[in-house]
Design a protein around this motif. Structure first.
Motif, short mmCIF file in Angstrom:
data_model
loop_
_atom_site.label_atom_id
_atom_site.label_comp_id
_atom_site.label_asym_id
_atom_site.label_seq_id
_atom_site.Cartn_x
_atom_site.Cartn_y
_atom_site.Cartn_z
N VAL A 363 0.90 -1.13 0.04
CA VAL A 363 0.00 -0.06 0.26
C VAL A 363 0.78 1.22 -0.02
O VAL A 363 0.66 2.18 -0.82
CB VAL A 363 -0.90 -0.11 1.44
CG1 VAL A 363 -1.71 1.41 1.28
CG2 VAL A 363 -2.20 -1.02 1.11
N ALA A 364 1.90 1.25 0.90
CA ALA A 364 2.83 2.47 1.03
C ALA A 364 3.25 2.65 -0.33
O ALA A 364 3.33 3.82 -0.79
CB ALA A 364 3.93 2.34 2.00
N ASN A 365 3.79 1.67 -1.15
CA ASN A 365 4.44 1.74 -2.46
C ASN A 365 3.12 2.39 -3.64
O ASN A 365 3.43 3.15 -4.43
CB ASN A 365 5.15 0.70 -3.06
CG ASN A 365 6.28 0.48 -2.14
OD1 ASN A 365 6.95 1.18 -1.79
ND2 ASN A 365 6.51 -0.97 -1.96
N GLY A 366 2.26 1.71 -3.36
CA GLY A 366 1.02 1.81 -4.46
C GLY A 366 0.43 3.38 -4.42
O GLY A 366 0.22 4.06 -5.33
N LEU A 367 0.26 3.81 -3.02
CA LEU A 367 -0.50 5.06 -2.87
C LEU A 367 0.60 6.08 -3.22
O LEU A 367 0.36 7.44 -3.94
CB LEU A 367 -0.87 5.48 -1.35
CG LEU A 367 -2.18 4.52 -0.95
CD1 LEU A 367 -2.11 4.78 0.54
CD2 LEU A 367 -3.21 5.14 -1.60
N GLU A 368 1.86 6.00 -3.13
CA GLU A 368 2.87 6.91 -3.26
C GLU A 368 3.27 7.09 -4.92
O GLU A 368 3.34 8.16 -5.47
CB GLU A 368 4.31 6.59 -2.73
CG GLU A 368 5.48 7.57 -2.93
CD GLU A 368 5.18 8.76 -2.13
OE1 GLU A 368 5.69 9.88 -2.66
OE2 GLU A 368 4.55 8.76 -1.12
N LYS A 369 2.90 5.97 -5.62
CA LYS A 369 3.00 5.98 -6.97
C LYS A 369 1.91 6.45 -7.49
O LYS A 369 2.12 7.48 -8.62
CB LYS A 369 3.26 4.26 -7.53
CG LYS A 369 3.18 4.22 -9.05
CD LYS A 369 3.37 2.90 -9.27
CE LYS A 369 3.08 2.28 -10.62
NZ LYS A 369 1.61 2.37 -11.40
N ASP A 370 0.66 6.13 -7.18
CA ASP A 370 -0.49 6.88 -7.78
C ASP A 370 -0.87 8.30 -7.49
O ASP A 370 -1.22 9.28 -8.29
CB ASP A 370 -1.78 6.16 -7.49
CG ASP A 370 -1.78 4.78 -7.93
OD1 ASP A 370 -0.91 4.50 -8.90
OD2 ASP A 370 -2.51 3.73 -7.39
N CYS A 371 -0.32 8.88 -6.14
CA CYS A 371 -0.45 10.05 -5.60
C CYS A 371 -1.64 10.70 -5.85
O CYS A 371 -1.66 11.99 -6.11
CB CYS A 371 0.59 10.82 -6.52
SG CYS A 371 2.28 10.82 -5.80
N ILE A 372 -2.75 10.12 -5.61
CA ILE A 372 -4.00 10.64 -5.85
C ILE A 372 -4.52 10.95 -4.44
O ILE A 372 -4.80 10.08 -3.57
CB ILE A 372 -5.28 9.73 -6.52
CG1 ILE A 372 -4.63 9.86 -8.08
CG2 ILE A 372 -6.67 10.50 -6.29
CD1 ILE A 372 -5.43 8.63 -8.76
N TYR A 373 -4.85 12.29 -4.02
CA TYR A 373 -5.31 12.51 -2.62
C TYR A 373 -6.89 13.14 -2.79
O TYR A 373 -7.27 13.65 -3.65
CB TYR A 373 -4.19 13.65 -2.04
CG TYR A 373 -3.05 13.37 -1.57
CD1 TYR A 373 -2.84 13.52 -0.08
CD2 TYR A 373 -2.28 12.30 -2.33
CE1 TYR A 373 -1.55 13.32 0.32
CE2 TYR A 373 -1.08 12.07 -1.91
CZ TYR A 373 -0.62 12.52 -0.57
OH TYR A 373 0.58 12.06 0.16
N HIS A 374 -7.39 13.08 -1.55
CA HIS A 374 -8.75 13.64 -1.52
C HIS A 374 -8.67 15.10 -1.39
O HIS A 374 -7.76 15.52 -0.75
CB HIS A 374 -9.70 13.23 -0.33
CG HIS A 374 -9.88 11.54 -0.18
ND1 HIS A 374 -10.97 11.06 -1.05
CD2 HIS A 374 -8.97 10.42 -0.11
CE1 HIS A 374 -10.49 9.72 -0.91
NE2 HIS A 374 -9.47 9.19 -0.32
N PHE A 400 -7.77 -0.21 0.88
CA PHE A 400 -8.49 -1.47 0.52
C PHE A 400 -8.68 -1.65 -0.78
O PHE A 400 -8.60 -2.71 -1.19
CB PHE A 400 -10.04 -1.10 1.15
CG PHE A 400 -10.01 -1.49 2.78
CD1 PHE A 400 -9.83 -2.54 3.43
CD2 PHE A 400 -10.07 -0.28 3.60
CE1 PHE A 400 -9.48 -2.53 4.58
CE2 PHE A 400 -10.09 -0.42 4.87
CZ PHE A 400 -9.94 -1.60 5.59
N PRO A 401 -8.67 -0.56 -1.83
CA PRO A 401 -8.87 -0.98 -3.43
C PRO A 401 -7.49 -1.69 -3.66
O PRO A 401 -7.54 -2.39 -4.46
CB PRO A 401 -8.56 0.34 -3.87
CG PRO A 401 -9.46 1.23 -2.92
CD PRO A 401 -8.83 0.81 -1.82
N TYR A 402 -6.49 -1.61 -2.93
CA TYR A 402 -5.08 -2.31 -3.19
C TYR A 402 -5.01 -3.83 -2.94
O TYR A 402 -4.20 -4.70 -3.15
CB TYR A 402 -3.95 -1.70 -2.53
CG TYR A 402 -3.69 -0.06 -3.23
CD1 TYR A 402 -2.62 -0.14 -4.29
CD2 TYR A 402 -4.34 0.81 -2.96
CE1 TYR A 402 -2.45 1.24 -4.90
CE2 TYR A 402 -4.22 2.03 -3.33
CZ TYR A 402 -3.32 2.31 -4.50
OH TYR A 402 -3.07 3.42 -5.04
N ALA A 403 -5.99 -4.21 -1.97
CA ALA A 403 -6.02 -5.46 -1.24
C ALA A 403 -6.51 -6.64 -2.17
O ALA A 403 -7.48 -6.32 -3.02
CB ALA A 403 -7.01 -5.19 -0.09
#
Length: 494
Positions: A363-374, A400-403
């Motif tokens: 998750v840490a890698n996926g969120l950092e790669k996608d960089c989409i914030y609310h 959760f979407p990465y799970a």
């Protein structure tokens, strides 16, 4: 061979050298700001004092400009993009209270205690918020909700950890064991949180089993993506949301720290729940038994308009995720499952999660790669007074979407969910409402264990408090309570 170094003693009373005056913004820094369209941060340079110029340069240099630019661009670009339709969570993904057997509960409890005794569980507390809405500038965890013991939320949670440690040691016939507690603070709560723990001697925990770390902050922006200046020499910033925990764990190398300690599972929760079952062995056992990457405790939504996010399936056969109440169409919010007579979208997210350590890394890698914030439109303090702008945040449920697999575990809100969000006098989620939920639950425990209650005020307005050091979920109270009478309100402790 390392070269020897010369040690020079410095006079601690010496006056620090004055910084050289800056007549213009550092050229390299200004060029980098221009690359990202943020050169307006230096717009008032000529009006700044020498000290203020240094403060502004230091503030800008502290920002990871390329990362922030990527976040702003990706987040703005994602607005208005079509998203897959949502479907209700399949029944196969949920362990409901009514379908759970006693044999399953006992098996999961034992599985969880075994994993805890083997040092495989860590607890992760999200505690970056201040008690502003509670009328306090202290960290929320310092708040005393008015229980007979006067204990803070931090103390209640620490003592539940102590209780689980004891239960796991007893179940496995081991000596003492510890559960590591990672506590995420923010720049606004970090110092006060550390001092609160130190002044209370870590509530009986070992100081080295508690690790504090800070979530990040991110600039507030205008609708066209430019930094908002809080003062002529400071960029307006806000915490990056409780979902900032993933990047904070990675950047502070705590995911590596967990791996070194042999941790496999992480129990993650928010600080403002007076009934949270920290390090719950049953939930952990269920999680291990299901073999999933992530899990969440859920409660049934009380009524269609309740202001809670709900779990949904995003797209046919897609991942489970959370939709905020404001994003759920009213017709869907009130839709009824004709077979059960209950709401179709009924599983409320209450920020009680379990993750594998492997998944946290993913998750840490996926969120950092996608960089989409609310992005939330808010009033931002600025050089022009309060101005409307955008705060950028990630949420804990963005994982959760990465799970590859997620399981939901229903709990009863009267047993595990007593939120403390609003000041007394509000209509819901107040210290008073949370206190009564605790007292009512513990009163039921005492009566079930053979105790009696007397009270001077109606019982619906009072009750007894059972110290977490005595019992985690009402177990082992017979020897303390059977045949005894307790006058409410009071605390039952060893």
């Amino acid at each position: 061979m390392r070269e020897p170094t010369m040690v020079v003693e410095l006079d601690s009373n010496a006056t620090p050298e004055p910084l050289p005056p800056l007549t213009s913004p550092p050229q390299a820094l200004l060029e980098r700001l221009k690359d990202y369209g943020q050169e307006d941060a230096f717009a008032l340079w000529d009006e700044l004092s020498p000290e203020e110029r240094h403060l502004l340069v230091k503030d800008i240099e502290s920002l990871d400009l390329s990362r922030i630019d990527r976040i702003i661009r990706c987040s703005l670009r994602s607005q208005g993009l079509p998203v897959a339709a949502i479907e209700p969570v399949p029944e196969s993904c949920v362990s409901s209270v009514e379908e759970r057997t006693m044999e399953e509960r006992e098996r999961w409890w034992k599985m969880g205690l075994k994993a805890i005794s083997e040092g495989k569980l860590a607890v992760l507390l999200l505690s970056g918020g201040q008690g502003t809405r509670l009328g306090s500038s202290d960290p929320k965890g310092c708040f005393n909700i008015g229980l007979p013991s006067g204990k803070s939320l931090f103390q209640l949670q620490a003592e539940r950890i102590l209780c689980v440690q004891r239960l796991a040691a007893q179940a496995m016939n081991e000596g003492s064991l510890t559960i590591h507690w990672y506590i995420m603070t923010s720049p606004f709560t970090d110092d006060a949180t550390r001092k609160f723990f130190e002044s209370h001697k870590y509530f009986g925990l070992e100081p080295d089993q508690v690790t504090f770390f800070q979530q990040g902050t991110i600039p507030c922006i205008s609708k066209d993506g430019r930094y908002i200046m809080e003062t002529p020499f400071k960029v307006a910033k806000s915490p990056d949301g409780n979902g900032g925990v993933y990047s904070a764990l990675k950047s502070s190398r705590l995911l590596e720290d967990m791996a070194t300690r042999g941790i496999k599972y992480v129990d993650c929760y928010g600080v403002d729940n007076a009934l949270v079952r920290v390090a719950d062995p049953t939930f952990l056992g269920y999680f291990i038994d299901k073999g999933v990457a992530s899990a969440a405790k859920v409660v049934r939504k009380a009524y269609p308009q309740e202001k809670v996010g709900v779990f949904v399936r995003r797209g046919k056969g897609g991942p489970l995720t959370v939709v905020e109440y404001s994003e759920l169409d009213p017709s869907l919010a009130s839709a009824i499952n004709q077979q059960t007579g209950r709401l179709r979208f009924c599983w409320s997210n209450v920020c009680l999660h379990m993750f594998t350590l492997d998944f946290l890394n993913q998750v840490a890698n996926g969120l950092e790669k996608d960089c989409i914030y609310h992005m939330a439109e808010k009033k931002i303090p600025s050089i022009h007074g309060y101005t409307m702008g955008l705060k950028l945040e990630q949420f804990i449920f963005d994982a959760f979407p990465y799970a590859p697999s997620t399981a939901l575990f229903e709990v009863l809100r009267e047993e595990e969910f007593a939120p403390v969000k609003n000041a007394n006098g509000s209509n819901y989620d107040t210290p008073d409402s949370a206190r009564l939920l605790v007292l009512r639950l513990h009163s039921r425990w005492v009566v079930t264990a053979g105790g009696f209650l007397t009270h001077s005020v109606p019982l619906y307005a009072t009750g007894v408090e059972v110290s977490p050091l005595c019992s985690y979920t009402g177990e082992n109270l017979e020897s303390i309570c059977r045949g005894r009478t307790f006058h409410a309100p009071c605390e039952i402790a060893f």
